[in-house]
Design a protein around this motif. Structure first.
Motif, PDB file in Angstrom:
ATOM      1  N   CYS A  88      15.339 -12.428  -5.656  1.00 29.72           N
ATOM      2  CA  CYS A  88      14.356 -13.128  -6.488  1.00 29.72           C
ATOM      3  C   CYS A  88      14.875 -13.488  -7.869  1.00 29.72           C
ATOM      4  O   CYS A  88      14.220 -14.232  -8.601  1.00 29.72           O
ATOM      5  CB  CYS A  88      13.090 -12.286  -6.618  1.00 29.72           C
TER       6      CYS A  88
ATOM      7  N   PHE B 165       1.821  -9.736  -6.185  1.00 26.41           N
ATOM      8  CA  PHE B 165       2.233 -10.889  -5.374  1.00 26.41           C
ATOM      9  C   PHE B 165       1.022 -11.493  -4.662  1.00 26.41           C
ATOM     10  O   PHE B 165       0.851 -12.718  -4.625  1.00 26.41           O
ATOM     11  CB  PHE B 165       3.287 -10.477  -4.348  1.00 26.41           C
TER      12      PHE B 165
ATOM     13  N   TYR C  15      10.639 -15.436  -9.295  1.00 26.34           N
ATOM     14  CA  TYR C  15      10.575 -15.395  -7.831  1.00 26.34           C
ATOM     15  C   TYR C  15      10.107 -16.719  -7.251  1.00 26.34           C
ATOM     16  O   TYR C  15      10.525 -17.104  -6.146  1.00 26.34           O
ATOM     17  CB  TYR C  15       9.700 -14.232  -7.352  1.00 26.34           C
TER      18      TYR C  15
ATOM     19  N   SER D  53       9.161  -6.157  -1.161  1.00 30.52           N
ATOM     20  CA  SER D  53       9.052  -5.664  -2.524  1.00 30.52           C
ATOM     21  C   SER D  53       8.700  -4.184  -2.546  1.00 30.52           C
ATOM     22  O   SER D  53       8.734  -3.495  -1.526  1.00 30.52           O
ATOM     23  CB  SER D  53       8.002  -6.486  -3.291  1.00 30.52           C
TER      24      SER D  53
ATOM     25  N   VAL E 216       3.789 -10.078   2.285  1.00 29.47           N
ATOM     26  CA  VAL E 216       4.537  -9.216   1.371  1.00 29.47           C
ATOM     27  C   VAL E 216       4.579  -7.821   1.980  1.00 29.47           C
ATOM     28  O   VAL E 216       3.539  -7.262   2.339  1.00 29.47           O
ATOM     29  CB  VAL E 216       3.885  -9.142  -0.023  1.00 29.47           C
TER      30      VAL E 216
ATOM     31  N   ILE F  63       8.193 -11.911   1.685  1.00 32.84           N
ATOM     32  CA  ILE F  63       8.652 -11.221   0.481  1.00 32.84           C
ATOM     33  C   ILE F  63       8.725  -9.720   0.758  1.00 32.84           C
ATOM     34  O   ILE F  63       7.775  -9.130   1.284  1.00 32.84           O
ATOM     35  CB  ILE F  63       7.718 -11.496  -0.710  1.00 32.84           C
TER      36      ILE F  63
ATOM     37  N   GLU G 151       0.511 -14.889  -2.434  1.00 31.27           N
ATOM     38  CA  GLU G 151       1.504 -14.589  -1.400  1.00 31.27           C
ATOM     39  C   GLU G 151       0.866 -13.732  -0.303  1.00 31.27           C
ATOM     40  O   GLU G 151       0.305 -12.673  -0.582  1.00 31.27           O
ATOM     41  CB  GLU G 151       2.704 -13.862  -2.006  1.00 31.27           C
TER      42      GLU G 151
END
Length: 199
Positions: free
Chosen positions: A95, A54, A31, A46, A62, A44, A59
Motif C-alpha cells: 500500500c 477500511f 492505499y 490488513s 478486507v 485488502i 472497502e
C-alpha cells in the motif's frame, strides 16, 4: 485462470509514525493510489485494528492475517490472500507505493507464463517482490516458511521459479517503485512525479 488483486496494508508503520495506508497525498490516501494500479476488484490484507477504517471508506473485502500467522509480515499477507480467495494468479502490491502505474501491473500480468511461479520486476538493481505476480501453487512453500518463521521474502524467491524482468523492459519508470517508509520518503513523492508520465 482466476485472477485476484491483493493490496498488502498490514504493516506497523513504525518508521513513519502512523498507519501509512491512510496518509493523504494529493487528496487521496496512499492505499487508494496503490489500489488504482491494481484495478477495481481488489482484496485488502490488513491488521485487525485497521479493518473498520477500511470498511468505513467503502472497502468490502478486507481480511486480517490468517491464524496462526498474524503479524508475520508480507508472506503472511500473501498466504492469507491465497487462503481467503479462490484464485489462481495473484497480483500483489504494497500500500505504500503510490506512484506505481496501472500499465506496469498489467505488463507483469502479461508476462506470467505457465511455467513461472512468479513474475518480479527489478528496478535500479533491486528486486521488487511486493510489486509482483504469484501463482497459488506456491502456497505450500509459504506455509512451510511461515511455520518455521522464515519470514524473508528473498528466501521464498529462492525456493520458487521466478521470472525476473527489468523495469525498463516493460516501460516502467524507476520512480514508480519508491515505497514510502519514512517522512522523508513522503516528502520526496512530489518531486518524483515530475520525472514520468502518470496513467
Amino acid at each position: 485462470m482466476e485472477h485476484i488483486n491483493v493490496l498488502l496494508a498490514g504493516g506497523a508503520s513504525r518508521r513513519f509514525g502512523e498507519p501509512k495506508a491512510f496518509v493523504k497525498w494529493r487528496g487521496q490516501m496512499l492505499y487508494e493510489w496503490a489500489k488504482k494500479a491494481l484495478g477495481e476488484h481488489t482484496v485488502i490484507i490488513s491488521r485487525s485494528e485497521f479493518i473498520d477504517r477500511f470498511q468505513e471508506n467503502g472497502e468490502n473485502e478486507v481480511y486480517q492475517d490468517a491464524e496462526p500467522f498474524q503479524g508475520m509480515g508480507p508472506l503472511a499477507g500473501i498466504y492469507t490472500a491465497f487462503k481467503k480467495t479462490d484464485g489462481d494468479l495473484y497480483t500483489v502490491l504494497s500500500c505504500d507505493t503510490p506512484l506505481i502505474q496501472r500499465r506496469t501491473m498489467l505488463e507483469l500480468e502479461r508476462l506470467m507464463t505457465a511455467g513461472a511461479d512468479a513474475v518480479v520486476p527489478i528496478s535500479d538493481g533491486r528486486e521488487q517482490p511486493l510489486i509482483a505476480m504469484y501463482h497459488k501453487r506456491i502456497m505450500p512453500v509459504l506455509y512451510d516458511q511461515l511455520s518455521n518463521k522464515r519470514l524473508r521474502i528473498s528466501d521464498l524467491l529462492g525456493r520458487i521459479s521466478v521470472s525476473y524482468v527489468q523495469a525498463e523492459e516493460i516501460g516502467a519508470d524507476p520512480a514508480e517503485f519508491i515505497n514510502v517508509n519514512t517522512r522523508h520518503d513522503f516528502r520526496r513523492l512530489e518531486e518524483k512525479t515530475h520525472s514520468f508520465r502518470r496513467d
